[in-house]
Design an enzyme around this catalytic site. Structure first.
Site, PDB file in Angstrom:
ATOM      1  N   CYS A   1      18.063 172.628  83.789  1.00 52.78           N
ATOM      2  CA  CYS A   1      18.374 174.034  83.501  1.00 52.78           C
ATOM      3  C   CYS A   1      19.732 174.198  82.828  1.00 52.78           C
ATOM      4  O   CYS A   1      20.621 173.367  82.995  1.00 52.78           O
ATOM      5  CB  CYS A   1      18.406 174.828  84.794  1.00 52.78           C
ATOM      6  SG  CYS A   1      17.051 174.481  85.890  1.00 52.78           S
TER       7      CYS A   1
ATOM      8  N   ARG B   1      18.649 170.578  76.679  1.00 50.77           N
ATOM      9  CA  ARG B   1      18.585 170.053  78.046  1.00 50.77           C
ATOM     10  C   ARG B   1      17.152 170.067  78.583  1.00 50.77           C
ATOM     11  O   ARG B   1      16.871 169.400  79.583  1.00 50.77           O
ATOM     12  CB  ARG B   1      19.489 170.882  78.967  1.00 50.77           C
ATOM     13  CG  ARG B   1      20.957 170.779  78.613  1.00 50.77           C
ATOM     14  CD  ARG B   1      21.755 171.819  79.364  1.00 50.77           C
ATOM     15  NE  ARG B   1      21.775 171.598  80.791  1.00 50.77           N
ATOM     16  CZ  ARG B   1      22.700 170.890  81.435  1.00 50.77           C
ATOM     17  NH1 ARG B   1      23.677 170.345  80.758  1.00 50.77           N
ATOM     18  NH2 ARG B   1      22.644 170.738  82.742  1.00 50.77           N
TER      19      ARG B   1
ATOM     20  N   TRP C   1      14.182 174.760  84.029  1.00 48.79           N
ATOM     21  CA  TRP C   1      13.301 173.600  84.017  1.00 48.79           C
ATOM     22  C   TRP C   1      12.672 173.565  85.409  1.00 48.79           C
ATOM     23  O   TRP C   1      13.364 173.304  86.399  1.00 48.79           O
ATOM     24  CB  TRP C   1      14.134 172.352  83.758  1.00 48.79           C
ATOM     25  CG  TRP C   1      13.352 171.131  83.390  1.00 48.79           C
ATOM     26  CD1 TRP C   1      12.807 170.849  82.179  1.00 48.79           C
ATOM     27  CD2 TRP C   1      13.077 170.006  84.232  1.00 48.79           C
ATOM     28  NE1 TRP C   1      12.207 169.614  82.215  1.00 48.79           N
ATOM     29  CE2 TRP C   1      12.349 169.078  83.461  1.00 48.79           C
ATOM     30  CE3 TRP C   1      13.351 169.696  85.564  1.00 48.79           C
ATOM     31  CZ2 TRP C   1      11.904 167.869  83.978  1.00 48.79           C
ATOM     32  CZ3 TRP C   1      12.907 168.492  86.068  1.00 48.79           C
ATOM     33  CH2 TRP C   1      12.196 167.594  85.272  1.00 48.79           C
TER      34      TRP C   1
ATOM     35  N   GLY D   1      19.202 173.000  89.866  1.00 46.36           N
ATOM     36  CA  GLY D   1      19.145 172.007  90.944  1.00 46.36           C
ATOM     37  C   GLY D   1      18.120 172.380  92.006  1.00 46.36           C
ATOM     38  O   GLY D   1      17.189 173.148  91.758  1.00 46.36           O
TER      39      GLY D   1
ATOM     40  N   GLU E   1       7.849 158.911  75.005  1.00 47.97           N
ATOM     41  CA  GLU E   1       8.454 160.212  75.281  1.00 47.97           C
ATOM     42  C   GLU E   1       8.288 161.191  74.133  1.00 47.97           C
ATOM     43  O   GLU E   1       8.234 162.396  74.356  1.00 47.97           O
ATOM     44  CB  GLU E   1       9.915 160.102  75.728  1.00 47.97           C
ATOM     45  CG  GLU E   1      10.898 159.605  74.741  1.00 47.97           C
ATOM     46  CD  GLU E   1      12.325 159.524  75.315  1.00 47.97           C
ATOM     47  OE1 GLU E   1      12.665 160.262  76.237  1.00 47.97           O
ATOM     48  OE2 GLU E   1      13.104 158.704  74.799  1.00 47.97           O
TER      49      GLU E   1
ATOM     50  N   HIS F   1      -0.199 136.312  79.846  1.00 43.84           N
ATOM     51  CA  HIS F   1      -0.377 136.511  81.289  1.00 43.84           C
ATOM     52  C   HIS F   1      -0.992 137.874  81.596  1.00 43.84           C
ATOM     53  O   HIS F   1      -0.873 138.367  82.712  1.00 43.84           O
ATOM     54  CB  HIS F   1       0.971 136.354  82.005  1.00 43.84           C
ATOM     55  CG  HIS F   1       1.572 135.001  81.805  1.00 43.84           C
ATOM     56  ND1 HIS F   1       1.027 133.864  82.369  1.00 43.84           N
ATOM     57  CD2 HIS F   1       2.628 134.584  81.063  1.00 43.84           C
ATOM     58  CE1 HIS F   1       1.743 132.810  81.999  1.00 43.84           C
ATOM     59  NE2 HIS F   1       2.713 133.222  81.203  1.00 43.84           N
TER      60      HIS F   1
ATOM     61  N   LYS G   1      17.326 166.507  78.990  1.00 43.01           N
ATOM     62  CA  LYS G   1      18.363 165.629  78.462  1.00 43.01           C
ATOM     63  C   LYS G   1      19.221 165.061  79.578  1.00 43.01           C
ATOM     64  O   LYS G   1      19.593 163.891  79.564  1.00 43.01           O
ATOM     65  CB  LYS G   1      19.234 166.426  77.481  1.00 43.01           C
ATOM     66  CG  LYS G   1      20.341 165.606  76.838  1.00 43.01           C
ATOM     67  CD  LYS G   1      19.758 164.623  75.846  1.00 43.01           C
ATOM     68  CE  LYS G   1      20.797 163.723  75.210  1.00 43.01           C
ATOM     69  NZ  LYS G   1      20.163 162.590  74.535  1.00 43.01           N
TER      70      LYS G   1
HETATM   71  O1  M6R Z   1      22.348 160.368  80.536  1.00 41.47           O
HETATM   72  P1  M6R Z   1      21.779 159.009  80.916  1.00 41.47           P
HETATM   73  O2  M6R Z   1      22.123 157.973  79.922  1.00 41.47           O
HETATM   74  O3  M6R Z   1      22.161 158.617  82.320  1.00 41.47           O
HETATM   75  O4  M6R Z   1      20.222 159.238  80.891  1.00 41.47           O
HETATM   76  C1  M6R Z   1      19.329 158.256  81.328  1.00 41.47           C
HETATM   77  C2  M6R Z   1      17.909 158.590  80.941  1.00 41.47           C
HETATM   78  O5  M6R Z   1      17.515 159.791  81.526  1.00 41.47           O
HETATM   79  C3  M6R Z   1      17.741 158.705  79.410  1.00 41.47           C
HETATM   80  O6  M6R Z   1      18.179 157.556  78.762  1.00 41.47           O
HETATM   81  C4  M6R Z   1      16.277 158.966  79.065  1.00 41.47           C
HETATM   82  O7  M6R Z   1      15.513 157.842  79.335  1.00 41.47           O
HETATM   83  C5  M6R Z   1      16.169 159.405  77.611  1.00 41.47           C
HETATM   84  N1  M6R Z   1      15.248 160.491  77.484  1.00 41.47           N
HETATM   85  C6  M6R Z   1      15.735 158.323  76.710  1.00 41.47           C
HETATM   86  O8  M6R Z   1      15.531 158.705  75.398  1.00 41.47           O
END
Ligand code: M6R
Length: 608
Positions: free
Chosen positions: A2, A27, A74, A99, A488, A504, A603
């Site tokens: 959010c 975000r 969100w 949150g 994604e 494997h 994000k």
């Molecule tokens: O802000 P962070 O680097 O800790 O975020 C980690 C993951 O949430 C982030 O890398 C996520 O996998 C992305 N959407 C990848 O593109």
């Protein structure tokens, strides 16, 4: 996750808040709303879906007040529908929340059946609690101070009251909140982007701190109501850096920014005349590197894959044990760590809930933590013992791109730095690796030319049943990252595999509808990778290979072949990442998906 924006000041709050919410769109969200003062009441307007729907609803709405709050939601508790959109209003109290309130059911029960709920959210409960307190305190700050100790969970909240029309109270435990003051105005937001057009001077709230905004000034208190003296931080990003600059999407702009971003990531740590690195000294933990016998790299998602590349580099160059862990696993694992362990936490946002939980767990275990973040002053950055930065500039696209390659560059320098300090690398070899890294931005520029190739190939690629990404050694985590990008963005099934693992199991998946993306640069493992490629081709797989310039054999074996410039083995990951990002971008675009804000994703993942 959010987005929160609050504004008191001389400008039209509707415009400031909508502008702020727009800058926080990246975000991730599924509904939005505002509550703005009008004739002494908070007029609330909310809408399901994109911000443009809310904007339309607000087109003909006028507000005569100078204070308001806004939110992009969100969904966590309750479906993404209008009645669950924020702000939530209860008896003159309006609030926005980011949150989760974990003891929500328990507190709801305490309120009893007379409390009328109009949404399915945990957020509305907090509005009920504050509305209950204000009836006796007649004071917004005092009411928040009474409610705060009753809340469990990770939250950041901004609340206003119709009886206190020039006040806002912001408080948090977990997700970030910042306060900034401009001429005659105060802004509150969950991210600097929303505040940057007005001021670069901000105060970051720590957990269980409360900001009380009254008119154009504000004070910060601890949870007992004691006033605190806080440091004002100056942000070194500009509002323009967070714009699309003519690119169709933020993601495409960020992919094309990578050569510059990598150069910026390297710059503070490299002596370009001597071809040496001082990166260990720049961490603020230089002496802790002596005597360590293990490095534990912990992160999530793309940052985790960057960490895996780092592990290959550090082990190979510095000869030290490196373990890599996903933060959400590590935190529940009762890890056994020697006292000579150094932890490296990687997070672009610096706010990822699982990584932050690991940081606090490591601090309890007395393990020194070096963080590598993109967002300076983020919670993970602030709470770590040592600090490195990606220096990639604001990354707005949900899919991480330039933060990833900048991380690879920084970790490569860390590997060289440790190797040198342990006497494992000669001055000549240090020079060779640094020269290779310094050449990488220009090489990345040339790789970006494959954009055209993927924009044309996307119409064919989008019809495959699935994608297998394969690589060996340092290229293997890049295969994992390539598959994540396609999942994604294009919502297609994609898997990353160590190429040697194919026989494997995954070999059974291969047929003429399965694309096999093979990372096969000319390095020490090339011949092995080539035989894996031939196995896949013999089973009818459609081969998309990424190799080193001049490799005609690879071209002949592949349906699609991309040649990368010749580089040091350790630099290949920086070059390989680009075609994989462009492949995912163009396939997703060809399928008509929202590239900057993929469905269900956020994000900054500030909840567990
Ligand atoms: O802000 P962070 O680097 O800790 O975020 C980690 C993951 O949430 C982030 O890398 C996520 O996998 C992305 N959407 C990848 O593109």
């Amino acid at each position: 996750m959010c987005g929160i924006v609050g504004y008191y000041g001389p400008e039209n709050p509707k415009d400031v808040i909508l502008g702020g919410l727009k800058s926080l769109e990246y975000r991730g969200y599924d509904s939005a709303g505002v509550a703005i003062l009008n004739h002494g009441e908070f007029k609330r307007v909310r809408a399901e879906g994109k911000l443009s729907t809310l904007q339309k609803k607000l087109e003909h709405e006028a507000f005569d007040g100078h204070l308001g709050i806004g939110h992009t939601r969100w969904a966590t508790h309750g479906a993404p529908v209008e009645k669950n959109a924020h702000p939530h209003t209860v008896r003159g109290i309006s609030l926005v929340h980011n949150g989760i309130i974990e003891n929500y059911l328990e507190l709801k029960e305490e309120l009893g059946p007379q409390a009328q709920f109009t949404s399915d959210t945990d957020s509305e409960l907090v509005a009920h609690l504050i509305a209950g307190e204000i009836e006796s305190t007649h004071d917004l700050l005092a009411s928040v101070l009474r409610v705060l100790p009753r809340l469990q969970g990770a939250y950041s909240i901004l609340v206003v009251s119709k009886d206190h029309p020039d006040e806002m109270v912001a408080f948090k435990n977990g997700p970030p909140l910042i306060v900034g003051s401009a001429k005659g105005a105060v802004l509150v937001a969950s991210d600097v982007q929303a505040i940057l057009p007005y001021t670069k001077k901000v105060v970051y709230l720590n957990d269980l701190e409360i900001a009380h905004i009254k008119g154009e000034s504000f004070e910060i208190y601890d949870s007992r109501g004691q006033a605190l003296k806080k440091v004002v931080t100056t942000i070194d990003w500009t509002a323009e850096q967070a714009q699309k600059e003519g690119y169709e999407h933020f993601m495409l702009k960020e992919i094309f920014e990578q050569p510059r971003a990598v150069a910026r990531a390297l710059a503070p740590h490299v002596d370009v005349a001597k071809h040496t690195t001082n990166i260990l000294e720049n961490t603020g933990l230089a002496e802790r590197f002596h005597g360590i016998d293990r490095i534990a790299i912990i992160a999530c998602g793309t940052s985790f894959y960057a960490g895996q590349v780092g592990a290959y580099l550090i082990e190979k160059l510095a000869g030290i044990t490196v373990t890599t862990d996903i933060a959400s696993e590590f935190r529940y694992r009762d890890p056994v760590l020697s006292k000579n362990t150094l932890a490296v936490l990687i997070s672009q946002s610096g706010e990822t809930a699982d990584t932050l939980a690991v940081l606090r767990q490591l601090k309890r275990l007395d393990v020194p933590v070096l963080s590598l973040c993109n967002v300076k002053n983020s919670t993970i950055d602030r709470e770590s013992d040592g600090h490195l930065y990606m220096n990639a500039g604001p990354e707005v696209g949900v899919a991480s791109t330039k933060a990833f390659t900048s991380t690879l560059a920084v970790l490569h320098l860390v590997a060289v730095g440790i190797a040198r300090s342990r006497g494992r690398l000669s001055a000549l070899d240090e020079e060779r690796y640094i020269r290779a890294l310094l050449a990488a931005p220009a090489q990345m520029e040339t790789v970006l030319a494959c954009d055209k190739f993927f924009s044309e190939a996307a119409t064919t690629l989008k019809s495959y049943r699935g994608f297998l990404y394969m690589g060996r050694g340092v290229n293997y985590p890049i295969a994992l990252e390539g598959a994540l990008k396609l999942k994604e963005l294009a919502y297609m099934h994609a898997e990353g595999y160590a190429a040697g693992e194919m026989k494997h199991g995954p070999l059974a998946l291969i047929d003429a509808r399965m694309a096999v993306v093979m990372l096969a640069p000319s390095d020490g493992l090339y011949e092995k990778t080539l035989s894996n490629l031939e196995e896949a081709k013999a089973r009818g797989g459609v081969i998309i290979s990424i190799g080193t310039f001049g490799n005609e054999k690879l071209r002949d074996l592949s349906a699609h072949y991309l040649a990368l410039p010749r580089a040091e083995w350790s630099v290949n990951p920086l070059l390989e990442a680009i075609p994989l990002q462009l492949l995912a971008y163009h396939v997703a675009h060809a399928l008509g998906h929202d590239v900057d804000q993929p469905r269900n994703l956020a994000k900054s993942v500030t909840v567990e």
